[in-house]
Scaffold this active site. Structure first.
Site, PDB file in Angstrom:
ATOM      1  N   GLU A  22      92.712 -92.950  87.237  1.00 51.53           N
ATOM      2  CA  GLU A  22      92.701 -94.218  87.960  1.00 51.53           C
ATOM      3  C   GLU A  22      94.104 -94.550  88.454  1.00 51.53           C
ATOM      4  O   GLU A  22      95.057 -94.450  87.686  1.00 51.53           O
ATOM      5  CB  GLU A  22      92.209 -95.366  87.070  1.00 51.53           C
ATOM      6  CG  GLU A  22      91.920 -96.611  87.877  1.00 51.53           C
ATOM      7  CD  GLU A  22      91.423 -97.787  87.044  1.00 51.53           C
ATOM      8  OE1 GLU A  22      91.732 -97.845  85.846  1.00 51.53           O
ATOM      9  OE2 GLU A  22      90.732 -98.637  87.605  1.00 51.53           O
ATOM     10  N   ALA A  80      96.100 -97.889  78.183  1.00 49.29           N
ATOM     11  CA  ALA A  80      94.844 -97.205  77.871  1.00 49.29           C
ATOM     12  C   ALA A  80      94.016 -97.079  79.139  1.00 49.29           C
ATOM     13  O   ALA A  80      94.282 -97.761  80.126  1.00 49.29           O
ATOM     14  CB  ALA A  80      94.057 -97.994  76.824  1.00 49.29           C
ATOM     15  N   MET A  81      93.024 -96.194  79.108  1.00 55.12           N
ATOM     16  CA  MET A  81      92.191 -95.960  80.284  1.00 55.12           C
ATOM     17  C   MET A  81      90.739 -95.798  79.858  1.00 55.12           C
ATOM     18  O   MET A  81      90.424 -95.020  78.961  1.00 55.12           O
ATOM     19  CB  MET A  81      92.695 -94.709  81.020  1.00 55.12           C
ATOM     20  CG  MET A  81      91.843 -94.279  82.188  1.00 55.12           C
ATOM     21  SD  MET A  81      91.786 -95.552  83.483  1.00 55.12           S
ATOM     22  CE  MET A  81      90.159 -95.270  84.136  1.00 55.12           C
ATOM     23  N   GLU A  82      89.865 -96.538  80.561  1.00 57.44           N
ATOM     24  CA  GLU A  82      88.486 -96.721  80.096  1.00 57.44           C
ATOM     25  C   GLU A  82      87.518 -95.601  80.468  1.00 57.44           C
ATOM     26  O   GLU A  82      86.304 -95.846  80.493  1.00 57.44           O
ATOM     27  CB  GLU A  82      87.949 -98.031  80.668  1.00 57.44           C
ATOM     28  CG  GLU A  82      87.757 -98.053  82.208  1.00 57.44           C
ATOM     29  CD  GLU A  82      88.925 -98.640  82.957  1.00 57.44           C
ATOM     30  OE1 GLU A  82      90.046 -98.666  82.398  1.00 57.44           O
ATOM     31  OE2 GLU A  82      88.742 -99.070  84.110  1.00 57.44           O
ATOM     32  N   ASN A  83      87.971 -94.384  80.750  1.00 57.71           N
ATOM     33  CA  ASN A  83      87.057 -93.296  81.135  1.00 57.71           C
ATOM     34  C   ASN A  83      85.763 -93.404  80.330  1.00 57.71           C
ATOM     35  O   ASN A  83      85.796 -93.502  79.100  1.00 57.71           O
ATOM     36  CB  ASN A  83      87.690 -91.937  80.832  1.00 57.71           C
ATOM     37  CG  ASN A  83      89.139 -91.883  81.199  1.00 57.71           C
ATOM     38  OD1 ASN A  83      89.483 -92.028  82.347  1.00 57.71           O
ATOM     39  ND2 ASN A  83      90.012 -91.704  80.205  1.00 57.71           N
ATOM     40  N   HIS A 117      89.544-104.537  75.296  1.00 61.28           N
ATOM     41  CA  HIS A 117      89.639-104.486  76.767  1.00 61.28           C
ATOM     42  C   HIS A 117      88.915-103.246  77.298  1.00 61.28           C
ATOM     43  O   HIS A 117      88.085-103.330  78.212  1.00 61.28           O
ATOM     44  CB  HIS A 117      91.122-104.469  77.158  1.00 61.28           C
ATOM     45  CG  HIS A 117      91.378-104.380  78.626  1.00 61.28           C
ATOM     46  ND1 HIS A 117      91.814-105.443  79.378  1.00 61.28           N
ATOM     47  CD2 HIS A 117      91.261-103.350  79.500  1.00 61.28           C
ATOM     48  CE1 HIS A 117      91.952-105.073  80.633  1.00 61.28           C
ATOM     49  NE2 HIS A 117      91.621-103.795  80.741  1.00 61.28           N
ATOM     50  N   GLU A 118      89.205-102.093  76.705  1.00 56.46           N
ATOM     51  CA  GLU A 118      88.624-100.842  77.222  1.00 56.46           C
ATOM     52  C   GLU A 118      87.120-100.769  76.965  1.00 56.46           C
ATOM     53  O   GLU A 118      86.371-100.236  77.783  1.00 56.46           O
ATOM     54  CB  GLU A 118      89.324 -99.625  76.601  1.00 56.46           C
ATOM     55  CG  GLU A 118      90.829 -99.580  76.830  1.00 56.46           C
ATOM     56  CD  GLU A 118      91.230 -99.757  78.283  1.00 56.46           C
ATOM     57  OE1 GLU A 118      90.486 -99.304  79.176  1.00 56.46           O
ATOM     58  OE2 GLU A 118      92.286-100.382  78.534  1.00 56.46           O
ATOM     59  N   HIS A 140      85.251-102.652  79.528  1.00 53.83           N
ATOM     60  CA  HIS A 140      85.141-101.881  80.777  1.00 53.83           C
ATOM     61  C   HIS A 140      83.906-100.976  80.798  1.00 53.83           C
ATOM     62  O   HIS A 140      83.447-100.580  81.870  1.00 53.83           O
ATOM     63  CB  HIS A 140      86.358-100.968  80.938  1.00 53.83           C
ATOM     64  CG  HIS A 140      87.503-101.598  81.667  1.00 53.83           C
ATOM     65  ND1 HIS A 140      87.347-102.294  82.846  1.00 53.83           N
ATOM     66  CD2 HIS A 140      88.831-101.611  81.399  1.00 53.83           C
ATOM     67  CE1 HIS A 140      88.538-102.712  83.260  1.00 53.83           C
ATOM     68  NE2 HIS A 140      89.456-102.312  82.397  1.00 53.83           N
ATOM     69  N   GLU A 188      89.345-105.647  86.135  1.00 51.07           N
ATOM     70  CA  GLU A 188      90.445-105.940  85.208  1.00 51.07           C
ATOM     71  C   GLU A 188      90.450-107.386  84.731  1.00 51.07           C
ATOM     72  O   GLU A 188      90.770-107.660  83.578  1.00 51.07           O
ATOM     73  CB  GLU A 188      91.790-105.572  85.844  1.00 51.07           C
ATOM     74  CG  GLU A 188      91.919-104.088  86.198  1.00 51.07           C
ATOM     75  CD  GLU A 188      91.720-103.165  85.000  1.00 51.07           C
ATOM     76  OE1 GLU A 188      91.714-103.645  83.855  1.00 51.07           O
ATOM     77  OE2 GLU A 188      91.565-101.945  85.223  1.00 51.07           O
TER      78      GLU A 188
HETATM   79 ZN   LIG Z   1      91.504-102.443  82.315  1.00 46.94          ZN
END
Ligand SMILES: [Zn+2]
Length: 1033
Positions: free
Chosen positions: A302, A436-439, A471-472, A475, A494
């Site tokens: 992303e 962090a990243m919500e993959n 948060h993740e 998502h 977001e």
């Molecule tokens: Zn986010």
């Protein structure tokens, strides 16, 4: 994505045109041949040279026709410039007929001369007006504003041929439906080879397929038309592949048209290098305890980096299913979005892992990791939840597993929509750019955001880890299940995930309640949003930098704030019904802001027109300042935009805009000593009024700061301050923090005199609540920092002494432990940090003693986690202490401890340590590259280091922009962190000049405009307040 807490400038048109044919050979070749360019007065669009335009095309037409049009368009373009140039000369010649010096000669009379000059001026003005009209398209009908600057203009591909698409966005004539992706990353040689089959559906007959591809070497490409059952698939002959790296696109052009309604298989073979940055499919490494280096490969896609790993339709609305296969060394493991289907040994100690086909999702959510991670797992309500980490960190993973399960359970119940996958992986990656990243199904985190160590993580670290996981996980619904159509509405992802993380924590971890964190983020977010360089929640974006820049506090914090305001206005029940409807209506689909308003409207009262209410909040930048005037029982209200910089001539915000503001308020009757319950008044005009009982002693708006606006009480400030002095506990701590923040902010822009701040401050001697104390500390720190960096040491000391006296009681009351509830521990951490950084003698002595004990008796003297950073800070002030702390930094495996140590090391008074640290961060070996922004911010806060940090940024700008992509949050943190304390015209000039010199490598960034505005605001603060600081303190 969770980031850590942190318009392309147009050349004047004459410069563009004068230079474009000189410096762009691919344009020059076609444009300069007069035989090729007969004049046809059709549409011609003037473009900046940066777009490398060549010719005008005609959209979806046969290639042969297109080729003819390319040529005729090239003629048009070339001749139009030449024509305009010659017209200009002719006009000049015409004027010269009056006289060689451009003036009238005898026998002209004076009157004739005046008329003549008037006509000349008139013609020149009209010519200039036409000449400088922005994005003007000339047609037979006249001059029309162009909707899209690059529409209908075709560039050249790398092989010199016409690239048949000029827009940044892909055409919607071809829809991807399914990807089969086989990747073989070579961790030793740091490259990857890949093969993919993409099933696409042709929506409109076309002769081209445009896809994204960045840094990939396409080895071969082929097409097959998929026939109905029973029929053989037909290969499409003579496929040509063109590349246009500037837009990160490739074009696949078959010899014949692709038929509407037919599915095709597109097969592509490609290679690439693993990225050396922490973006895309990148290579990283870490050391085991025995110093062995282990390689790994991970992804961060992303927003725009899936195209760096495989050719794809890399826009969020192009959802498809993915089947991923990865070849890996047999000593490693792989993770991806879906559970593994099979693992099959292949040659050379390699294993082929094949994953199940994914749900329909956007490309930016695809992820894969090849590493030798360990994990802990638990089956929870039918989902296997696992936390993955590098070997040796198992004891730090259990908290994340517990938090992950509880939060997953909360969301499933709250939305009443099940988590759709059989597994959920939470992965701690040693090198990670975002927090962090919500993959989908395989969420990646920086180690500090996932791992929790009892002996080194403070209560704030625990709260932070929980918040990021919350948060993740939010998502997985907001973003993954329902995705914004385009990055202009990123806030839908977001803002929602940010908002929901606080809701989830309130329900799931009340002992870690994060309301104070959300409030403080709102204060900070409003600071950025009050700048002229801010942008609306929904903002038109197109270029990669513009898209990267959307990951800022406006999308995250303003988005969450207006959701909070809306929830307060509509009621929690209505809000919850609305968002459940939104998720159910659009699952596996894509949305815009209007879709959300529509869902919320289904359940709101007829008097609550949600789209109308939210119009200005979502489409205009900034927020309103509501001015209150009391006249007996009448409260007069007035709204205007809150503007920091009074440079009104450059203001791009329409000061006439009106917000619909759901004003909440409470009143207090001192006679009865009673606070009335909360009321709401919708201010939708410029001014309004409401009535209160005449016995009311004061009225406080924006209850608990649940609305996204600021209030100036005018003369009524005195009544509020009097109440604070008399009995501050009548107000909720959030309201006290709001009053503190408002009065400091209003003083900083000259709306209220600094005297009011000084009048309010004495109440702080009695303040013991965490929120208002921390808010006041922040503002005193900010003022101290500005004065100190300007060299006004005497004034800075006076501010410091003033603040220390206010908080002396509370400082001396603290013990140096981890005892107490969350609020007590946060207060202790903040107040002791402030006291030691400002040389409070008792505080420094205690911290020094603890540091020495910790160094000399490490097994007997473990440090309380909440004050650990302060102890490190004091210890690192000596050369010997710094060296010892550094040696501990190298050894610790706790990311939370490393972060605290790095902040303390960056606060050294010895410049050689600071220079060395910054360089180490740039090298990325001893200090990880991901931590360089943190180091630069910390060095900038240090009096000794702040000018060196800025110099470091200037000297290494090119390297920095290679490591962190333009527009990224990391680069934003670096620029704002190193410039935000400048307050002189000389520094303003220096910052402006430096970034102007960088041209396309930075000058267009929003953060640069923010930096310039912030410096101007600081200069303004000095101009308005310096004399009062001298006088009052
Ligand atoms: Zn986010």
């Amino acid at each position: 994505m969770e980031s850590f807490p942190s318009d392309r400038a147009q050349l004047p048109r004459n410069m563009i045109e004068n230079s474009m044919f000189e410096e762009e050979p691919d344009v020059l070749d076609l444009a300069k041949d007069p035989q090729m360019h007969p004049l046809e007065p059709e549409e011609v669009e003037y473009e900046p040279r940066s777009s490398r335009l060549l010719v005008r095309g005609l959209g979806e037409q046969d290639l042969e026709e297109e080729e003819e049009d390319y040529e005729s368009s090239a003629r048009l373009l070339g001749m139009s410039f030449m024509n305009r140039s010659s017209n200009s000369q002719n006009r000049s010649a015409g004027y010269r007929q009056q006289g060689s010096d451009g003036t009238c000669h005898l026998p002209c009379s004076a009157r004739t001369c005046i008329v003549c000059m008037f006509i000349v001026v008139l013609i020149a003005s009209v010519a200039m007006l036409i000449y400088f009209l922005p994005k003007c398209t000339f047609t037979k009908e006249g001059c029309n504003p162009s909707n899209n600057q690059t529409k209908d203009i075709y560039p050249l591909a790398t092989n010199g041929k016409i690239f048949p698409w000029a827009m940044m966005r892909l055409p919607d004539t071809v829809l991807p439906e399914h990807y089969e992706l086989l990747l073989h990353p070579d961790l030793i040689n740091r490259n990857v080879s890949g093969f993919e089959t993409v099933t696409v559906l042709i929506k409109e007959e076309t002769k081209k397929i445009i896809m994204h591809s960045s840094g990939l070497h396409i080895i071969s490409a082929s097409f097959k038309a998929l026939k109905a059952k029973g029929g053989a698939d037909e290969p499409v002959p003579n496929l040509e592949v063109l590349e246009y790296p500037k837009n990160q696109q490739i074009a696949l052009i078959p010899a014949q048209s692709l038929e509407k309604g037919i599915h095709y298989h597109l097969e592509l073979k490609f290679t690439a290098n693993l990225s050396s940055t922490i973006y895309g499919f990148y290579n990283s490494s870490y050391k085991l305890e025995n110093e062995t280096v282990r390689e790994l490969a991970a992804t961060q896609f992303e927003p725009l980096a899936a195209r760096m790993a495989f050719p794809c339709f890399d826009e969020p609305a192009f959802k498809a299913t993915f089947q991923i296969k990865i070849k890996r060394p047999n000593t490693y493991t792989t993770l991806s979005n879906m559970p593994k289907n099979s693992s099959t040994p292949v040659d050379n100690d390699l294993v082929l892992d094949e994953f199940q086909t994914s749900l329909k999702m956007s490309t930016y959510l695809v992820a894969f990791i090849v590493a030798d991670f360990k994990n802990v797992s638990r089956s929870f309500n039918g989902t296997l939840v696992s936390v993955h980490f590098t070997p040796g960190k198992e004891d730090q993973a259990h908290y994340a597993l517990e938090a992950g399960c509880r939060l997953l359970d909360f969301y499933v119940k709250y939305f009443n929509i099940s988590y759709p996958l059989e597994k959920l992986d939470l992965v701690a990656v040693p090198d990670f750019q975002a927090g962090a990243m919500e993959n989908w199904g395989v969420i990646t985190f920086g180690e500090t955001a996932l791992l929790y160590n009892e002996s080194t993580s403070s209560i704030m670290d625990k709260q932070f880890t929980t918040k990021v996981i919350a948060h993740e996980l939010a998502h997985q619904w907001f973003g993954n299940l329902v995705t914004m159509k385009w990055w202009n509405d990123l806030w839908l992802n977001e803002g929602f995930a940010t908002f929901m993380s606080y809701v989830a924590m309130d329900y799931t971890f009340p002992d870690l309640s994060n309301d104070d964190d959300f409030l403080r983020r709102r204060f900070k977010g409003m600071e950025q949003d009050s700048l002229n360089s801010s942008h609306p929640l929904t903002t038109r974006v197109e270029t990669p930098e513009q898209i990267e820049e959307m990951f800022d506090s406006v999308s995250y914090v303003k988005g969450a704030s207006i959701l909070l305001m809306l929830k307060t206005f509509l009621s929690e029940d209505v809000f919850k019904l609305g968002i459940k409807d939104y998720l159910n209506t659009h699952k596996f689909g894509s949305t815009t802001s209007e879709d959300l308003w529509k869902s919320l409207s289904k359940f709101s009262k007829s008097t609550q027109n949600v789209p109308q209410l939210m119009e200005t909040w979502s489409t205009k930048k900034g927020f309103p300042l509501v001015t209150v005037r009391r006249n007996g029982a009448q409260i007069e209200l007035h709204q205007e935009p809150f503007i920091v910089n009074m440079d009104l001539k450059n203001l791009t915000l329409d000061t006439r805009i009106l917000w619909q503001i759901p004003l909440t308020y409470i009143t207090f009757n001192s006679t009865t000593n009673n606070t009335a319950s909360q009321n709401t008044y919708l201010l939708s005009e410029k001014s309004g009024s409401l009535s209160i009982a005449s016995e009311v002693s004061w009225i406080k708006f924006n209850v608990k700061m649940s609305g996204y606006y600021m209030v100036d009480y005018g003369d009524h400030w005195h009544a509020l301050i009097e109440q604070l002095q008399h009995n501050h506990s009548v107000f909720h701590p959030s309201d006290r923090a709001d009053l503190i923040n408002s009065i400091f902010r209003l003083a900083s822009i000259g709306k209220v005199p600094l005297t009011l701040v000084v009048n309010l401050s004495p109440y702080l001697i009695h303040e013991t609540s965490t929120l208002p104390v921390i808010e006041a500390l922040d503002h005193f720190d900010h003022i101290y920092g500005l004065l100190e960096k300007r060299g006004f040491m005497d004034l800075a000391s006076r501010v410091q002494d003033f603040a220390l006296k206010l908080f002396d009681n509370i400082i001396t009351k603290q013990n140096w432990t981890d005892d107490g509830f969350l609020v007590d521990r946060k207060l202790r951490s903040a107040i002791l940090s402030f006291a030691c950084r400002h040389q409070h003698l008792v505080c420094v002595r205690n911290a020094k003693q603890m540091f020495d004990d910790w160094i000399h008796f490490p097994y007997n003297a473990s440090l309380p986690t909440d004050v650990m950073e302060t102890v490190f800070y004091v210890g690192a002030q000596t050369d010997d202490g710094w060296m010892k702390l550094w040696s501990k930094y190298i050894l610790t495996s706790s990311a939370a401890e490393k972060r605290k140590m790095l902040n303390a090391l960056s606060a050294s008074p010895d410049i050689k340590h600071l220079l060395w640290l910054m360089q180490a961060g740039l090298d990325g070996d001893l200090v990880k590259m991901q931590d360089l922004p943190q180091v630069l911010v910390a060095v900038s806060e240090n009096l000794v280091g702040h000018l060196h940090a800025w110099n470091f940024v200037k000297e290494n700008w090119e390297s920095l922009t290679k490591k962190f992509q333009l527009g990224s949050f990391s680069l934003h943190t670096i620029v704002s962190g190193t410039t935000s304390q400048f307050s002189t015209k000389a520094h303003l000039f220096e910052v402006q000049t430096f970034f102007e010199s960088q041209k396309e490598n930075g000058s267009q960034l929003r953060v640069v405009k923010e930096a310039v505005e912030t410096i101007k605001a600081n200069i303004q603060w000095m101009d308005k307040n310096l004399q009062y600081v001298e006088y009052l303190l």
